[in-house]
Design a protein around this motif. Structure first.
Motif, PDB file in Angstrom:
ATOM      1  N   SER A  61       1.141  -0.959  -0.302  1.00 40.91           N
ATOM      2  CA  SER A  61       0.235  -0.088   0.078  1.00 40.91           C
ATOM      3  C   SER A  61       0.974   1.517   0.257  1.00 40.91           C
ATOM      4  CB  SER A  61      -0.531   0.518   0.837  1.00 40.91           C
ATOM      5  OG  SER A  61      -1.529  -1.398   1.425  1.00 40.91           O
ATOM      6  N   ASN A  65       1.319   3.903  -2.801  1.00 40.74           N
ATOM      7  CA  ASN A  65       0.745   5.805  -2.603  1.00 40.74           C
ATOM      8  C   ASN A  65       1.626   6.378  -2.477  1.00 40.74           C
ATOM      9  OD1 ASN A  65      -2.288   5.495  -3.662  1.00 40.74           O
ATOM     10  ND2 ASN A  65      -1.498   3.722  -1.780  1.00 40.74           N
ATOM     11  N   GLY A  66       2.888   6.229  -3.158  1.00 40.61           N
ATOM     12  CA  GLY A  66       3.909   6.725  -2.690  1.00 40.61           C
ATOM     13  C   GLY A  66       4.946   7.703  -1.249  1.00 40.61           C
TER      14      GLY A  66
ATOM     15  N   GLY B  41       3.902  14.213  -2.867  1.00 39.08           N
ATOM     16  CA  GLY B  41       3.877  12.811  -3.598  1.00 39.08           C
ATOM     17  C   GLY B  41       3.179  11.682  -3.010  1.00 39.08           C
ATOM     18  N   VAL B  42       2.860  12.195  -1.798  1.00 35.78           N
ATOM     19  CA  VAL B  42       2.568  10.922  -1.228  1.00 35.78           C
ATOM     20  C   VAL B  42       0.573  11.079  -1.671  1.00 35.78           C
ATOM     21  CG1 VAL B  42       1.837   9.610   1.175  1.00 35.78           C
ATOM     22  CG2 VAL B  42       3.672  10.682   0.521  1.00 35.78           C
ATOM     23  N   ASP B  43      -0.351   9.772  -1.770  1.00 32.73           N
ATOM     24  CA  ASP B  43      -1.225   9.796  -2.229  1.00 32.73           C
ATOM     25  C   ASP B  43      -2.194   9.823  -0.892  1.00 32.73           C
ATOM     26  OD1 ASP B  43      -1.778  10.723  -4.943  1.00 32.73           O
ATOM     27  OD2 ASP B  43      -1.303   8.544  -5.346  1.00 32.73           O
ATOM     28  N   PRO B  46      -5.966   7.349  -1.073  1.00 32.06           N
ATOM     29  CA  PRO B  46      -6.319   6.351  -1.517  1.00 32.06           C
ATOM     30  C   PRO B  46      -5.133   5.563  -0.318  1.00 32.06           C
ATOM     31  CG  PRO B  46      -4.871   7.183  -3.133  1.00 32.06           C
ATOM     32  CD  PRO B  46      -5.870   7.841  -2.505  1.00 32.06           C
ATOM     33  N   LEU B  47      -4.223   6.187   0.111  1.00 34.31           N
ATOM     34  CA  LEU B  47      -3.475   5.107   1.320  1.00 34.31           C
ATOM     35  C   LEU B  47      -4.278   4.673   2.440  1.00 34.31           C
ATOM     36  CD1 LEU B  47      -0.756   4.561   1.843  1.00 34.31           C
ATOM     37  CD2 LEU B  47      -0.397   6.539   2.929  1.00 34.31           C
ATOM     38  N   GLU B  50      -6.652   1.815   1.386  1.00 36.09           N
ATOM     39  CA  GLU B  50      -5.722   0.577   1.192  1.00 36.09           C
ATOM     40  C   GLU B  50      -5.693   0.286   2.787  1.00 36.09           C
ATOM     41  OE1 GLU B  50      -3.249  -0.833  -1.821  1.00 36.09           O
ATOM     42  OE2 GLU B  50      -3.991   0.930  -3.234  1.00 36.09           O
ATOM     43  N   TYR B  51      -5.047   1.085   4.272  1.00 41.24           N
ATOM     44  CA  TYR B  51      -4.720   0.094   4.887  1.00 41.24           C
ATOM     45  C   TYR B  51      -5.874  -0.028   5.696  1.00 41.24           C
ATOM     46  CZ  TYR B  51       0.004   2.743   5.783  1.00 41.24           C
ATOM     47  OH  TYR B  51       1.263   3.191   5.320  1.00 41.24           O
ATOM     48  N   VAL B  80       5.662   8.915   5.961  1.00 35.41           N
ATOM     49  CA  VAL B  80       3.884   9.286   6.356  1.00 35.41           C
ATOM     50  C   VAL B  80       3.863   8.108   7.828  1.00 35.41           C
ATOM     51  CG1 VAL B  80       1.215   8.923   5.925  1.00 35.41           C
ATOM     52  CG2 VAL B  80       2.954   9.188   4.379  1.00 35.41           C
TER      53      VAL B  80
END
Lengths: 121, 121
Positions: A61, A65-66, B41-43, B46-47, B50-51, B80
């Protein structure tokens, strides 16, 4: 010190820590030290093995998602706290504590021990 | 206060917190507040969705091995930090922080806010 001594040392130095493992991200255990009474009715070894699936999912994940590589993963349930820390891309260390255990110290010990374990891989 | 105000309030009161969500364990988002600059750069949305898979896996592993219900889940990646806390068996709250964010405060705020959110479900 070998792997086992590092694992033992974490259990000995942290209040409430009752098991410490070095695991492959693929779920294969390298070594585990069980050094105290855990919560009644908890199967700690299979629990730690199953948690390796969390590592794989979290990594997938994060990468999608970077968010970069996984550094640490913490799971608190009613009966067990577990803190896992990446040692290398293929291995992680994980410590299991009773609910009143010293989480801050466990995280600190993992942080300082991980590079020493990595040097032996 | 409604859901959104609780989520906003956590972001506002915690250094480094840039997103806070109320999510179903099934991965369906109830509400999200994005309140600051996250890591480049972190989406983050969606992250967080997905978690939710981590929650389901952790719960299954914990139940299978007698460790009880999931209380809290923390994932640190290079970019993050996320802390998630169960609100009810079907819902959890999750906050995303930049790596230097105040993790202790985020955990505290989640702990005191979760019962208020639960009362509205």
């Amino acid at each position: 010190m070998g792997f086992r001594e590092h694992l033992q040392s974490i259990c000995k130095s942290c209040e409430g820590a009752f098991a410490c493992s070095l695991m492959g991200v693929d779920g294969i255990e390298v070594d585990t030290h069980v050094g105290g009474d855990g919560a009644e009715g908890v199967d700690v070894k299979p629990l730690l093995v199953e948690y390796s699936g969390l590592f794989r999912s979290a990594r997938e994940s994060a990468q999608l998602n970077g968010a970069g590589e996984i550094v640490e993963l913490f799971v608190e349930t009613e009966k067990v706290l577990t803190v896992a820390r990446m040692v290398s891309p293929e291995y992680y260390m994980v410590v299991a504590l009773t609910p009143g255990g010293n989480l801050g110290k466990a995280r600190f010990l993992m942080r300082v021990t991980a590079p020493k374990v990595k040097a032996e891989l």
